[in-house]
Every structure is written in C-alpha cells, then in structure tokens.
Design a protein around this motif. Structure first.
Motif, PDB file in Angstrom:
ATOM      1  N   ILE A   5      29.172  49.855  22.874  1.00 50.80           N
ATOM      2  CA  ILE A   5      28.499  50.549  24.414  1.00 50.80           C
ATOM      3  C   ILE A   5      29.017  50.356  25.138  1.00 50.80           C
ATOM      4  CG2 ILE A   5      25.813  49.419  23.372  1.00 50.80           C
ATOM      5  CD1 ILE A   5      25.466  48.142  26.341  1.00 50.80           C
ATOM      6  N   ILE A   6      28.446  51.526  26.356  1.00 47.33           N
ATOM      7  CA  ILE A   6      29.448  51.703  27.775  1.00 47.33           C
ATOM      8  C   ILE A   6      28.692  52.781  28.212  1.00 47.33           C
ATOM      9  CG2 ILE A   6      31.178  54.128  28.138  1.00 47.33           C
ATOM     10  CD1 ILE A   6      31.374  52.767  24.722  1.00 47.33           C
ATOM     11  N   ILE A   7      28.770  51.893  29.704  1.00 52.69           N
ATOM     12  CA  ILE A   7      28.143  53.018  30.434  1.00 52.69           C
ATOM     13  C   ILE A   7      28.875  53.330  31.718  1.00 52.69           C
ATOM     14  CG2 ILE A   7      26.792  51.648  33.253  1.00 52.69           C
ATOM     15  CD1 ILE A   7      26.542  48.958  31.571  1.00 52.69           C
ATOM     16  N   LEU A   8      27.975  54.436  31.476  1.00 55.82           N
ATOM     17  CA  LEU A   8      28.873  55.776  32.162  1.00 55.82           C
ATOM     18  C   LEU A   8      28.587  55.560  33.532  1.00 55.82           C
ATOM     19  CD1 LEU A   8      28.597  58.202  29.413  1.00 55.82           C
ATOM     20  CD2 LEU A   8      30.625  57.164  29.576  1.00 55.82           C
ATOM     21  N   LYS A   9      29.471  55.889  34.793  1.00 53.10           N
ATOM     22  CA  LYS A   9      28.972  55.605  35.665  1.00 53.10           C
ATOM     23  C   LYS A   9      29.723  56.589  36.605  1.00 53.10           C
ATOM     24  CE  LYS A   9      28.920  52.374  38.240  1.00 53.10           C
ATOM     25  NZ  LYS A   9      27.651  51.545  38.215  1.00 53.10           N
ATOM     26  N   PRO A  10      28.864  57.490  37.611  1.00 50.29           N
ATOM     27  CA  PRO A  10      29.625  58.447  38.362  1.00 50.29           C
ATOM     28  C   PRO A  10      30.944  57.869  39.067  1.00 50.29           C
ATOM     29  CG  PRO A  10      27.525  58.511  39.369  1.00 50.29           C
ATOM     30  CD  PRO A  10      27.615  57.181  38.495  1.00 50.29           C
ATOM     31  N   VAL A  11      31.516  59.388  39.352  1.00 50.08           N
ATOM     32  CA  VAL A  11      33.399  58.838  39.910  1.00 50.08           C
ATOM     33  C   VAL A  11      33.404  58.999  40.713  1.00 50.08           C
ATOM     34  CG1 VAL A  11      35.576  59.708  39.344  1.00 50.08           C
ATOM     35  CG2 VAL A  11      34.403  59.810  37.888  1.00 50.08           C
ATOM     36  N   LYS A  12      32.475  59.346  41.872  1.00 50.78           N
ATOM     37  CA  LYS A  12      32.017  59.550  43.532  1.00 50.78           C
ATOM     38  C   LYS A  12      31.649  58.118  43.630  1.00 50.78           C
ATOM     39  CE  LYS A  12      30.286  62.246  46.959  1.00 50.78           C
ATOM     40  NZ  LYS A  12      29.484  63.532  47.378  1.00 50.78           N
ATOM     41  N   GLU A  13      32.666  57.619  44.519  1.00 52.53           N
ATOM     42  CA  GLU A  13      32.439  56.550  45.480  1.00 52.53           C
ATOM     43  C   GLU A  13      32.587  55.061  44.771  1.00 52.53           C
ATOM     44  OE1 GLU A  13      28.805  56.371  47.905  1.00 52.53           O
ATOM     45  OE2 GLU A  13      29.210  58.670  48.739  1.00 52.53           O
ATOM     46  N   TYR A  14      33.033  55.238  43.411  1.00 50.35           N
ATOM     47  CA  TYR A  14      32.996  54.663  42.614  1.00 50.35           C
ATOM     48  C   TYR A  14      33.955  53.536  42.726  1.00 50.35           C
ATOM     49  CZ  TYR A  14      33.970  51.006  38.463  1.00 50.35           C
ATOM     50  OH  TYR A  14      34.226  49.944  37.320  1.00 50.35           O
ATOM     51  N   SER A  15      33.473  51.411  42.638  1.00 50.17           N
ATOM     52  CA  SER A  15      34.047  51.057  43.060  1.00 50.17           C
ATOM     53  C   SER A  15      33.996  49.541  41.947  1.00 50.17           C
ATOM     54  CB  SER A  15      33.487  50.005  44.604  1.00 50.17           C
ATOM     55  OG  SER A  15      34.176  48.912  44.297  1.00 50.17           O
ATOM     56  N   PRO A  16      35.342  49.453  41.358  1.00 50.49           N
ATOM     57  CA  PRO A  16      35.435  48.636  40.269  1.00 50.49           C
ATOM     58  C   PRO A  16      34.737  46.713  40.766  1.00 50.49           C
ATOM     59  CG  PRO A  16      37.591  49.798  40.281  1.00 50.49           C
ATOM     60  CD  PRO A  16      36.295  49.786  41.501  1.00 50.49           C
ATOM     61  N   ASP A  17      35.159  47.015  42.228  1.00 46.34           N
ATOM     62  CA  ASP A  17      34.420  45.424  42.391  1.00 46.34           C
ATOM     63  C   ASP A  17      33.542  45.229  43.104  1.00 46.34           C
ATOM     64  OD1 ASP A  17      34.890  42.960  43.673  1.00 46.34           O
ATOM     65  OD2 ASP A  17      35.013  43.673  45.732  1.00 46.34           O
ATOM     66  N   GLU A  18      32.743  46.369  42.910  1.00 43.87           N
ATOM     67  CA  GLU A  18      31.150  46.004  42.983  1.00 43.87           C
ATOM     68  C   GLU A  18      30.729  46.813  41.628  1.00 43.87           C
ATOM     69  OE1 GLU A  18      27.312  46.011  44.652  1.00 43.87           O
ATOM     70  OE2 GLU A  18      29.309  46.020  45.850  1.00 43.87           O
ATOM     71  N   THR A  19      30.803  47.191  40.469  1.00 44.51           N
ATOM     72  CA  THR A  19      30.486  47.240  39.584  1.00 44.51           C
ATOM     73  C   THR A  19      30.375  45.749  39.084  1.00 44.51           C
ATOM     74  OG1 THR A  19      31.489  49.666  39.156  1.00 44.51           O
ATOM     75  CG2 THR A  19      31.113  48.796  37.378  1.00 44.51           C
ATOM     76  N   ALA A  20      31.366  45.195  39.250  1.00 43.86           N
ATOM     77  CA  ALA A  20      31.317  43.818  38.190  1.00 43.86           C
ATOM     78  C   ALA A  20      31.049  42.481  39.326  1.00 43.86           C
ATOM     79  CB  ALA A  20      33.557  43.258  38.553  1.00 43.86           C
ATOM     80  N   LYS A  21      30.206  43.033  40.171  1.00 43.60           N
ATOM     81  CA  LYS A  21      29.585  42.315  41.254  1.00 43.60           C
ATOM     82  C   LYS A  21      28.270  42.457  40.305  1.00 43.60           C
ATOM     83  CE  LYS A  21      31.737  41.270  45.078  1.00 43.60           C
ATOM     84  NZ  LYS A  21      32.051  42.009  46.386  1.00 43.60           N
ATOM     85  N   VAL A  22      27.442  43.650  39.892  1.00 42.80           N
ATOM     86  CA  VAL A  22      26.837  44.232  39.375  1.00 42.80           C
ATOM     87  C   VAL A  22      26.104  43.706  38.123  1.00 42.80           C
ATOM     88  CG1 VAL A  22      24.958  46.293  39.198  1.00 42.80           C
ATOM     89  CG2 VAL A  22      26.303  46.105  41.380  1.00 42.80           C
ATOM     90  N   PHE A  23      27.616  44.099  37.155  1.00 44.11           N
ATOM     91  CA  PHE A  23      27.296  43.553  35.607  1.00 44.11           C
ATOM     92  C   PHE A  23      27.267  41.887  35.427  1.00 44.11           C
ATOM     93  CE2 PHE A  23      30.268  42.299  32.471  1.00 44.11           C
ATOM     94  CZ  PHE A  23      29.839  43.382  31.421  1.00 44.11           C
ATOM     95  N   LYS A  24      28.063  41.491  36.532  1.00 40.32           N
ATOM     96  CA  LYS A  24      27.800  39.912  36.095  1.00 40.32           C
ATOM     97  C   LYS A  24      26.479  39.727  36.546  1.00 40.32           C
ATOM     98  CE  LYS A  24      29.973  35.810  37.952  1.00 40.32           C
ATOM     99  NZ  LYS A  24      30.625  34.731  38.513  1.00 40.32           N
ATOM    100  N   LYS A  25      25.712  39.935  37.968  1.00 42.19           N
ATOM    101  CA  LYS A  25      24.185  39.821  38.221  1.00 42.19           C
ATOM    102  C   LYS A  25      23.392  39.554  37.005  1.00 42.19           C
ATOM    103  CE  LYS A  25      20.785  40.640  41.724  1.00 42.19           C
ATOM    104  NZ  LYS A  25      19.894  40.996  40.629  1.00 42.19           N
ATOM    105  N   SER A  26      23.416  41.531  36.115  1.00 41.62           N
ATOM    106  CA  SER A  26      22.974  41.683  35.506  1.00 41.62           C
ATOM    107  C   SER A  26      22.772  40.676  34.242  1.00 41.62           C
ATOM    108  CB  SER A  26      22.952  43.411  34.814  1.00 41.62           C
ATOM    109  OG  SER A  26      22.500  44.325  36.310  1.00 41.62           O
ATOM    110  N   ILE A  27      23.915  40.620  33.726  1.00 36.00           N
ATOM    111  CA  ILE A  27      24.161  39.479  32.491  1.00 36.00           C
ATOM    112  C   ILE A  27      23.368  38.435  32.800  1.00 36.00           C
ATOM    113  CG2 ILE A  27      26.153  38.451  31.536  1.00 36.00           C
ATOM    114  CD1 ILE A  27      25.797  41.241  31.030  1.00 36.00           C
ATOM    115  N   ILE A  28      23.113  38.192  33.949  1.00 35.27           N
ATOM    116  CA  ILE A  28      22.911  36.418  34.571  1.00 35.27           C
ATOM    117  C   ILE A  28      21.432  36.794  34.435  1.00 35.27           C
ATOM    118  CG2 ILE A  28      22.862  34.729  35.672  1.00 35.27           C
ATOM    119  CD1 ILE A  28      25.051  35.525  36.751  1.00 35.27           C
TER     120      ILE A  28
END
Length: 154
Positions: A5-28
């Motif tokens: 499965i792939i999560i598609l995100k808007p390019v504008k204002e994208y941050s891999p660091d913030e994405t990693a934090k949100v992803f980790k929180k959602s997993i937990i």
C-alpha cells in the motif's frame, strides 16, 4: 492479493521528518509496533527519508512484519500521480510492502493515519483508484469488510 500500500501526500510543504513522526505515531496508535526505523540524512543533517520494519503479534504469538519506506520529493513528484488523482500534486511518500493477508492490521493503521492526514490518499499498488482520507473515514464508520483493499467500497 495486495502486496503493497502506498500513501500519497501533497508535494507542497512536504517534510520527510514530519511524515516519519506522524507515521510512527499512527502505527503505535493502531496497536502495531515499530521494530526498526533508520533515518536517512543529507549533508546538512536534514532528514530526507526513512526505512524500517513495522509489525504486530498475531494470534499464534508470532511477530509478523512489513517493510516500509518514507521517500523524499524530487523534480518529478508533482506530476507523478496526476493520472490517478488529477490536480492534487501528490506523490509516493510512504510505501508499506509485503502486507500479505494482514488487511485488518493495515486497515486499523489506515483509520488512525487518515484521521489526522486529511490531504493524503491511500493507493494499492497497481490499482486504478485510490481512497481519499475522507473515504477512509467513511469506511471506518461501516462494518469491517475484508475486501476494502480490492474493491472501492465508498
């Protein structure tokens, strides 16, 4: 059967660091585990991606794991999914691989993730459609249907 499965995100204002934090929180928050997360940095020590393993303990007390990758944008990102979701300028931000038949666990994660990421989309590799965050939220209010990854239910 879905393999990624792939999560598609808007390019504008994208941050891999913030994405990693949100992803980790959602997993937990979905009851799964983050067993490994390796961050990738550029020469300025800015996060440009991540990869690792997430998983859960099944009813036989065995750890089941999936690989994930968090990507960075590039010069082709804005137009990369125009064919799937026109005019949204989204790209392939997160990939969860080898999900096998563990659709319920992925569903639980998706419910948590998309409750806070309303501009994102969930795409199953190779299909010609994607779920918007609002459609995932609608799915969460319906009885669980194991066909959710193969049939557009909303």
């Amino acid at each position: 059967m879905a393999s990624s499965i792939i999560i598609l995100k808007p390019v504008k204002e994208y941050s891999p660091d913030e994405t990693a934090k949100v992803f980790k929180k959602s997993i937990i928050d979905s009851g799964m585990l983050v067993s490994k997360m390796n961050m990738e940095y550029d020469s300025n020590k800015t996060v440009i991606g991540a990869e690792g393993c997430i998983g859960f303990v099944d009813s036989d007390n065995e750890l089941k794991q999936f690989l994930f990758t968090i990507n960075n944008t590039d010069e082709y990102s804005e137009d990369s999914f125009e064919w799937l979701v026109p005019n949204q300028k989204i790209f392939w931000a997160i990939d969860i691989e080898d999900i096998g038949g563990y659709h319920r666990q992925v569903y639980n994660f998706a419910i948590k993730y998309f409750s806070e990421n309303l501009s994102d989309y969930l795409w199953v590799d190779s299909l010609k459609w994607a779920y918007s965050a609002m459609e995932i939220r609608t799915l969460s209010r319906l009885p669980y249907n194991p066909k959710w990854l193969y049939e557009k239910l909303v």
